[in-house]
Design an enzyme around this catalytic site. Structure first.
Site, mmCIF file in Angstrom:
data_model
loop_
_atom_site.group_PDB
_atom_site.id
_atom_site.type_symbol
_atom_site.label_atom_id
_atom_site.label_comp_id
_atom_site.label_asym_id
_atom_site.label_seq_id
_atom_site.Cartn_x
_atom_site.Cartn_y
_atom_site.Cartn_z
ATOM 1 N N CYS A 111 -1.094 -6.170 1.192
ATOM 2 C CA CYS A 111 -2.131 -5.144 1.368
ATOM 3 C C CYS A 111 -3.350 -5.674 2.112
ATOM 4 O O CYS A 111 -4.239 -4.898 2.470
ATOM 5 C CB CYS A 111 -2.550 -4.582 0.023
ATOM 6 S SG CYS A 111 -1.162 -3.935 -0.912
ATOM 7 N N HIS A 252 -9.601 -2.037 0.072
ATOM 8 C CA HIS A 252 -8.195 -1.649 -0.067
ATOM 9 C C HIS A 252 -8.073 -0.676 -1.241
ATOM 10 O O HIS A 252 -8.643 -0.888 -2.305
ATOM 11 C CB HIS A 252 -7.345 -2.901 -0.305
ATOM 12 C CG HIS A 252 -5.947 -2.600 -0.721
ATOM 13 N ND1 HIS A 252 -5.173 -1.664 -0.077
ATOM 14 C CD2 HIS A 252 -5.186 -3.097 -1.744
ATOM 15 C CE1 HIS A 252 -3.992 -1.602 -0.668
ATOM 16 N NE2 HIS A 252 -3.976 -2.451 -1.684
ATOM 17 N N ASN A 282 -1.696 3.893 -3.130
ATOM 18 C CA ASN A 282 -1.809 2.590 -2.454
ATOM 19 C C ASN A 282 -0.823 2.568 -1.282
ATOM 20 O O ASN A 282 0.382 2.526 -1.488
ATOM 21 C CB ASN A 282 -1.500 1.474 -3.461
ATOM 22 C CG ASN A 282 -1.558 0.090 -2.854
ATOM 23 O OD1 ASN A 282 -1.601 -0.076 -1.639
ATOM 24 N ND2 ASN A 282 -1.544 -0.923 -3.705
#
Ligand code: ACO
Length: 328
Positions: A111, A252, A282
């Site tokens: 990520c 993030h 996500n």
């Protein structure tokens, strides 16, 4: 010379997966998911959609938005943890789909992938005297998540976002500072065990479910807050700025509680923190460029704004950067 972000574009699948639909599949509730993660729905690729198709759509939109044509792109980087195939790299499919005539490579930093490719793309642009580098974060996490594992299937979504980096003067907009890192002692708390060199795919590995993403969620959570705070602080210090100088914090989008805890410790108010996890979950390497693109499209993020981006992911990797928004 600096690398300024001069164009951006996004691509998310039309298909939505709501918390109510997940309630039908696993032992969970809308209330639990919203309270513990902040997620209300995520997008899921349909048959025919993949990491590369989303990357191509986002990349084409970014090239157009920058006022360029594909032949102007000098380098393509695709950050992804959900590669199109193991071989060849996703960028090969994206090269073909976009019609760009340049080198490309994939970058897997989980990520944190977008921050890594922003740094690498900027460095290659300045070192190689390139005009335009296209960086894309693209993921189809729905293809690697166990649909019956309530610890992961509620969290992840699919999507892509792309940004064109273009040469800008030394004191112009663009990447100002960064901090990258990895704690490789934590490879065991987040990853897909099988399908690589260490554990090739076999009927046994599939029977064990080792082709699915495994995560020790609370352990990732615990480390993530500290990682984001430390890394973001390093990037701020290297830029010679403080949180008061930052117009927008673009973290993030992993869990709204991680975002809130990190922003709180950094003393960044929620009004200056960009959040869209409620609608996308996500999306790994796509999450930061997605939230930035939305903020820019809505006019919240304006030329001249100072942006702090910070991501963490499987590895555990981390990356933060301070960027002056705007074209040269
Ligand atoms: N619905 C209902 N209950 C659940 C669910 C669910 N979906 N998931 C877990 N629970 C239960 C657990 O079984 C546990 O029950 P128990 O107390 O009876 O044992 C209880 O809820 C608490 O479970 P925890 O796992 O401790 O819950 P937590 O508050 O830590 O939330 C979560 C779990 C959302 C996964 C959180 O740990 C998290 O967000 N972690 C970070 C994830 C992350 O950022 N990943 C990055 C991925 S990046 C990449 O590179 C792909």
């Amino acid at each position: 010379m600096r690398a300024a972000i001069t164009g951006w574009g996004t691509a998310v699948p039309e298909q939505r997966l709501t918390n109510a639909e997940l309630e039908q599949r696993v032992d969970t509730s809308d209330q639990w998911i919203v309270e513990r993660t902040g997620i209300r729905e995520r997008r899921v690729a349909r048959e025919g959609e993949s990491t590369a198709t989303l990357a191509i759509e986002a990349g084409a939109a970014a090239i157009k938005h920058a006022g360029l044509t594909p032949d102007a792109i000098d380098l393509l980087i695709v950050a992804t943890a959900t590669t199109e195939q193991l071989i060849p790299h996703t960028g090969a499919f994206v090269n073909d789909g976009l019609g760009v005539n340049c080198g490309s490579f994939d970058l897997n930093a989980g990520c944190a992938g977008f921050v890594y490719e922003l740094v690498v793309g900027s460095a290659m642009l300045t070192a190689g005297n390139l005009d335009h580098v296209l960086v894309i974060g693209a993921e189809t996490l729905s293809r690697v998540v166990d649909p019956h594992d309530r610890g992961t299937c509620i969290l992840f979504g699919d999507g892509a976002a792309a940004m064109v980096l273009s040469a800008s003067p030394d004191d112009g907009p663009g990447l100002i500072s960064f901090d990258l890192g990895v704690d490789g002692s934590a490879t065991g708390i987040l990853g897909i065990p099988a399908g690589g060199s260490r554990e090739p795919t076999t009927t046994e590995s599939v029977a064990r479910g080792d082709h699915y993403l495994k995560m020790v969620g609370p352990e990732v959570f615990r480390r993530a807050v500290r990682i984001v705070v430390d890394s973001a602080s390093n990037a701020l210090q290297r830029a010679g700025v403080t949180v008061d100088d930052i117009t927008w914090f673009a973290p993030h989008q992993a869990n709204v509680r991680i975002i809130d805890a990190a922003a709180n410790r950094l003393a960044i108010p929620s009004e200056r923190t960009l959040v869209n996890i409620d609608r996308y979950g996500n999306t790994s390497a796509a999450s930061i460029p997605l939230v930035l693109s939305e903020a820019a499209d809505s006019g919240r993020l304006q030329p001249g704004d100072l942006v702090l981006v910070s991501g963490f992911g499987a590895g555990l990797t981390w990356g933060s950067a301070v960027v002056r928004w705007g074209r040269a």
